[in-house]
Write a protein that holds these residues in place. Structure first.
Motif, PDB file in Angstrom:
ATOM      1  N   GLU A   1       0.827  -1.202   0.000  1.00  0.00           N
ATOM      2  CA  GLU A   1       0.000   0.000   0.000  1.00  0.00           C
ATOM      3  C   GLU A   1       0.869   1.262   0.000  1.00  0.00           C
ATOM      4  OE1 GLU A   1      -3.647   2.081  -0.086  1.00  0.00           O
ATOM      5  OE2 GLU A   1      -3.106   0.018  -0.560  1.00  0.00           O
ATOM      6  N   ARG A   2       1.958   1.255   0.773  1.00  0.00           N
ATOM      7  CA  ARG A   2       2.877   2.406   0.774  1.00  0.00           C
ATOM      8  C   ARG A   2       3.437   2.635  -0.624  1.00  0.00           C
ATOM      9  NH1 ARG A   2       4.833   0.294   5.863  1.00  0.00           N
ATOM     10  NH2 ARG A   2       6.475  -0.773   4.751  1.00  0.00           N
ATOM     11  N   LEU A   3       3.836   1.550  -1.281  1.00  0.00           N
ATOM     12  CA  LEU A   3       4.389   1.670  -2.631  1.00  0.00           C
ATOM     13  C   LEU A   3       3.332   2.144  -3.625  1.00  0.00           C
ATOM     14  CD1 LEU A   3       6.718  -1.459  -2.750  1.00  0.00           C
ATOM     15  CD2 LEU A   3       7.358   0.933  -2.399  1.00  0.00           C
ATOM     16  N   ARG A   4       2.094   1.704  -3.446  1.00  0.00           N
ATOM     17  CA  ARG A   4       1.002   2.142  -4.315  1.00  0.00           C
ATOM     18  C   ARG A   4       0.779   3.646  -4.158  1.00  0.00           C
ATOM     19  NH1 ARG A   4      -3.881   3.762  -4.319  1.00  0.00           N
ATOM     20  NH2 ARG A   4      -4.193   3.558  -2.091  1.00  0.00           N
ATOM     21  N   ILE A   5       0.790   4.122  -2.921  1.00  0.00           N
ATOM     22  CA  ILE A   5       0.587   5.546  -2.656  1.00  0.00           C
ATOM     23  C   ILE A   5       1.723   6.361  -3.274  1.00  0.00           C
ATOM     24  CG2 ILE A   5       0.571   7.293  -0.823  1.00  0.00           C
ATOM     25  CD1 ILE A   5      -0.865   5.089   0.919  1.00  0.00           C
ATOM     26  N   LEU A   6       2.946   5.915  -3.048  1.00  0.00           N
ATOM     27  CA  LEU A   6       4.093   6.636  -3.604  1.00  0.00           C
ATOM     28  C   LEU A   6       4.092   6.609  -5.132  1.00  0.00           C
ATOM     29  CD1 LEU A   6       6.937   5.640  -1.127  1.00  0.00           C
ATOM     30  CD2 LEU A   6       5.833   7.866  -1.380  1.00  0.00           C
ATOM     31  N   THR A   7       3.685   5.495  -5.712  1.00  0.00           N
ATOM     32  CA  THR A   7       3.615   5.394  -7.167  1.00  0.00           C
ATOM     33  C   THR A   7       2.651   6.430  -7.730  1.00  0.00           C
ATOM     34  OG1 THR A   7       4.177   3.045  -7.133  1.00  0.00           O
ATOM     35  CG2 THR A   7       3.050   3.856  -9.106  1.00  0.00           C
ATOM     36  N   GLY A   8       1.518   6.588  -7.085  1.00  0.00           N
ATOM     37  CA  GLY A   8       0.549   7.593  -7.522  1.00  0.00           C
ATOM     38  C   GLY A   8       1.122   8.997  -7.452  1.00  0.00           C
ATOM     39  N   ARG A   9       1.856   9.281  -6.395  1.00  0.00           N
ATOM     40  CA  ARG A   9       2.455  10.615  -6.248  1.00  0.00           C
ATOM     41  C   ARG A   9       3.568  10.838  -7.267  1.00  0.00           C
ATOM     42  NH1 ARG A   9       2.253  11.763   0.255  1.00  0.00           N
ATOM     43  NH2 ARG A   9      -0.009  11.652   0.369  1.00  0.00           N
ATOM     44  N   ILE A  10       4.340   9.801  -7.530  1.00  0.00           N
ATOM     45  CA  ILE A  10       5.400   9.917  -8.539  1.00  0.00           C
ATOM     46  C   ILE A  10       4.787  10.142  -9.924  1.00  0.00           C
ATOM     47  CG2 ILE A  10       7.214   8.639  -9.759  1.00  0.00           C
ATOM     48  CD1 ILE A  10       7.868   7.359  -6.974  1.00  0.00           C
ATOM     49  N   ASP A  11       3.716   9.397 -10.229  1.00  0.00           N
ATOM     50  CA  ASP A  11       3.034   9.575 -11.515  1.00  0.00           C
ATOM     51  C   ASP A  11       2.545  11.011 -11.666  1.00  0.00           C
ATOM     52  OD1 ASP A  11       3.515   6.918 -12.030  1.00  0.00           O
ATOM     53  OD2 ASP A  11       1.440   6.263 -11.719  1.00  0.00           O
ATOM     54  N   ALA A  12       1.969  11.560 -10.598  1.00  0.00           N
ATOM     55  CA  ALA A  12       1.478  12.937 -10.636  1.00  0.00           C
ATOM     56  C   ALA A  12       2.631  13.923 -10.840  1.00  0.00           C
ATOM     57  CB  ALA A  12       0.717  13.261  -9.356  1.00  0.00           C
ATOM     58  N   LEU A  13       3.749  13.689 -10.155  1.00  0.00           N
ATOM     59  CA  LEU A  13       4.922  14.557 -10.298  1.00  0.00           C
ATOM     60  C   LEU A  13       5.442  14.524 -11.736  1.00  0.00           C
ATOM     61  CD1 LEU A  13       7.274  16.301  -9.176  1.00  0.00           C
ATOM     62  CD2 LEU A  13       8.422  14.154  -8.610  1.00  0.00           C
ATOM     63  N   LEU A  14       5.544  13.325 -12.292  1.00  0.00           N
ATOM     64  CA  LEU A  14       6.045  13.193 -13.661  1.00  0.00           C
ATOM     65  C   LEU A  14       5.104  13.846 -14.670  1.00  0.00           C
ATOM     66  CD1 LEU A  14       7.465   9.557 -13.526  1.00  0.00           C
ATOM     67  CD2 LEU A  14       8.766  11.702 -13.609  1.00  0.00           C
ATOM     68  N   ALA A  15       3.807  13.705 -14.461  1.00  0.00           N
ATOM     69  CA  ALA A  15       2.838  14.331 -15.359  1.00  0.00           C
ATOM     70  C   ALA A  15       2.948  15.856 -15.278  1.00  0.00           C
ATOM     71  CB  ALA A  15       1.421  13.877 -15.016  1.00  0.00           C
ATOM     72  N   GLU A  16       3.081  16.374 -14.058  1.00  0.00           N
ATOM     73  CA  GLU A  16       3.209  17.815 -13.889  1.00  0.00           C
ATOM     74  C   GLU A  16       4.507  18.329 -14.507  1.00  0.00           C
ATOM     75  OE1 GLU A  16       2.625  21.143 -10.352  1.00  0.00           O
ATOM     76  OE2 GLU A  16       2.419  19.008  -9.899  1.00  0.00           O
ATOM     77  N   ALA A  17       5.589  17.587 -14.327  1.00  0.00           N
ATOM     78  CA  ALA A  17       6.870  17.977 -14.925  1.00  0.00           C
ATOM     79  C   ALA A  17       6.759  17.999 -16.455  1.00  0.00           C
ATOM     80  CB  ALA A  17       7.977  17.025 -14.478  1.00  0.00           C
ATOM     81  N   ALA A  18       6.086  17.025 -17.014  1.00  0.00           N
ATOM     82  CA  ALA A  18       5.911  16.976 -18.464  1.00  0.00           C
ATOM     83  C   ALA A  18       5.101  18.175 -18.957  1.00  0.00           C
ATOM     84  CB  ALA A  18       5.234  15.672 -18.872  1.00  0.00           C
ATOM     85  N   GLN A  19       4.061  18.544 -18.199  1.00  0.00           N
ATOM     86  CA  GLN A  19       3.248  19.702 -18.582  1.00  0.00           C
ATOM     87  C   GLN A  19       4.059  20.996 -18.527  1.00  0.00           C
ATOM     88  OE1 GLN A  19      -0.078  19.470 -15.901  1.00  0.00           O
ATOM     89  NE2 GLN A  19      -1.269  18.197 -17.296  1.00  0.00           N
ATOM     90  N   MET A  20       5.048  21.038 -17.644  1.00  0.00           N
ATOM     91  CA  MET A  20       5.890  22.220 -17.495  1.00  0.00           C
ATOM     92  C   MET A  20       7.142  22.150 -18.367  1.00  0.00           C
ATOM     93  SD  MET A  20       5.882  22.753 -13.426  1.00  0.00           S
ATOM     94  CE  MET A  20       4.479  23.321 -12.523  1.00  0.00           C
ATOM     95  N   ASN A  21       7.236  21.104 -19.179  1.00  0.00           N
ATOM     96  CA  ASN A  21       8.393  20.886 -20.052  1.00  0.00           C
ATOM     97  C   ASN A  21       9.706  20.795 -19.277  1.00  0.00           C
ATOM     98  OD1 ASN A  21       6.904  20.812 -22.477  1.00  0.00           O
ATOM     99  ND2 ASN A  21       6.797  23.044 -22.465  1.00  0.00           N
ATOM    100  N   VAL A  22       9.650  20.149 -18.107  1.00  0.00           N
ATOM    101  CA  VAL A  22      10.856  19.927 -17.307  1.00  0.00           C
ATOM    102  C   VAL A  22      11.318  18.496 -17.597  1.00  0.00           C
ATOM    103  CG1 VAL A  22      11.806  19.776 -14.969  1.00  0.00           C
ATOM    104  CG2 VAL A  22      10.079  21.514 -15.505  1.00  0.00           C
TER     105      VAL A  22
END
Length: 131
Positions: free
Chosen positions: A87-108
């Motif tokens: 469950e901890r890994l699932r939660i962190l995976t979701g947060r990492i996915d969100a971070l990566l999506a946001e970085a992509a939107q910001m062209n980082v």
């Protein structure tokens, strides 16, 4: 144990209870062997039908996260550790996915994100008191 239920978010109430208990176990805020609130008590606290809480507890028991002890209540399972890790890994995976999506939107670029994560880790480690 504090749970927050929303009838407006579209997720069934029993599932909100299940997900929040999983999170509390994964975060270490509910420990193995800790007693869960009685069904009626939690239902009154959340202002929901006791059958809803009972269903959530059955789901948690089927997942191996809690166990019923005859006439003694419901307790966080001692066997909950692998599920808690998952469950901890699932939660962190979701947060990492969100971070990566946001970085992509910001062209980082991902390389910059990784570098930033490493910098933040170094800063955290240097601010921790030495044992």
């Amino acid at each position: 144990m504090q749970l927050h239920i929303s009838s407006a978010d579209g997720v069934p109430i029993y599932l909100q209870i299940v997900n929040q208990v999983k999170y509390l176990v994964a975060a270490g805020r509910l420990s193995p062997g800790e007693e869960m609130p009685a069904i009626r008590v939690l239902a009154e606290q959340l202002l929901v039908n006791p059958n809803t809480v009972a269903r959530a507890y059955r789901e948690l028991e089927a997942a191996g996260l809690v166990e019923k002890r005859r006439t003694a209540g419901t307790y966080v399972s001692d066997q909950g550790s692998p599920l808690a890790r998952k469950e901890r890994l699932r939660i962190l995976t979701g947060r990492i996915d969100a971070l990566l999506a946001e970085a992509a939107q910001m062209n980082v670029p991902v390389e910059e994100v990784l570098k930033l994560i490493q910098q933040r880790l170094s800063a955290l480690e240097s601010s921790r008191p030495q044992e």
